[in-house]
Design an enzyme around this catalytic site. Structure first.
Site, short mmCIF file in Angstrom:
data_model
loop_
_atom_site.label_atom_id
_atom_site.label_comp_id
_atom_site.label_asym_id
_atom_site.label_seq_id
_atom_site.Cartn_x
_atom_site.Cartn_y
_atom_site.Cartn_z
N PHE A 66 0.87 -1.24 0.11
CA PHE A 66 0.03 -0.11 0.16
C PHE A 66 0.87 1.29 0.06
CE2 PHE A 66 -0.03 -2.12 4.28
CZ PHE A 66 0.47 -1.25 5.03
N CYS A 69 1.32 3.09 -3.55
CA CYS A 69 0.28 3.54 -4.28
C CYS A 69 -0.73 4.47 -3.29
CB CYS A 69 -0.73 2.50 -4.79
SG CYS A 69 -1.40 1.29 -3.56
N HIS A 70 -0.40 4.64 -2.09
CA HIS A 70 -1.23 5.65 -1.28
C HIS A 70 -0.17 6.39 -0.37
CE1 HIS A 70 -3.86 6.51 2.12
NE2 HIS A 70 -4.75 6.53 1.20
N PHE A 71 0.43 7.47 -0.74
CA PHE A 71 0.15 8.27 -1.99
C PHE A 71 1.51 8.26 -2.38
CE2 PHE A 71 -3.32 9.58 0.92
CZ PHE A 71 -4.20 9.53 0.20
N VAL A 76 1.57 6.50 3.05
CA VAL A 76 0.84 6.13 4.33
C VAL A 76 -0.18 5.09 4.30
CG1 VAL A 76 -1.05 7.94 3.69
CG2 VAL A 76 -0.62 7.41 6.28
#
Length: 171
Positions: A66, A69-71, A76
């Site tokens: 994650f 891709c976040h962010f 985070v």
């Protein structure tokens, strides 16, 4: 399998494949959606309400899926993944006590986010306390939970609800 009070990552992944408990019992999600690496304690007594508890941990690594891709440029852990971990643990508790069927999240009362999980963190700890188990036509658990990163509480959730369903066709 006999009930244990702790579970390793390999055992949790066996649960995802339907190999830990009865084949038709509830399952945890598989990678990458399994949001903890081990259960360090599970009991049908104790906890803040005296009805059971689950304690689990997730090792944080900068290469977790994650963060990429976040962010982009501001990595985070999504808050919804921590919340989902609490539902996963509540469902695991129901399977662990022998409730038949497949677990489904049914909602929650209040959720608060007061911090974040960054790639520099080391450890997330989940503390889930069972407040109620209903064992009728619908088997359901209600829990209160908190998530800590490196010892600091950052998420709390009250009245998390998970039900077990022998058929999910009309859910």
């Amino acid at each position: 399998m006999t009930r244990q009070s702790t579970y390793s990552r390999d055992q949790l992944l066996a649960s995802a494949r339907g190999e830990l408990f009865a084949p038709d019992s509830g399952r945890l999600p598989n990678d990458p959606m399994l949001m903890f690496d081990r259960i360090t304690e599970i009991s049908d007594a104790g906890g803040t309400h005296g009805k059971g508890l689950i304690r689990a941990e997730l090792d944080i690594r900068p290469d977790l899926w994650f963060f990429g891709c976040h962010f982009i440029g501001d990595p985070v852990m999504p808050g919804c993944l921590g919340l989902d971990a609490m539902w996963q643990l509540t469902g695991f508790f129901l399977t662990w006590i022998g409730a038949p069927g497949r677990g489904r999240a049914l909602g929650c009362g209040e959720v608060k986010f007061t911090g974040q999980v960054l790639p520099s963190a080391r450890l997330v700890r989940y503390e889930v306390d069972v407040s109620r188990v209903i064992n009728r036509k619908l088997v359901m658990a209600q829990t209160d939970a908190r998530m800590l990163v490196d010892g600091r509480e950052i998420y709390t959730a009250k009245d998390l609800r998970v039900g077990m369903f022998t058929s999910t066709e009309n859910f």
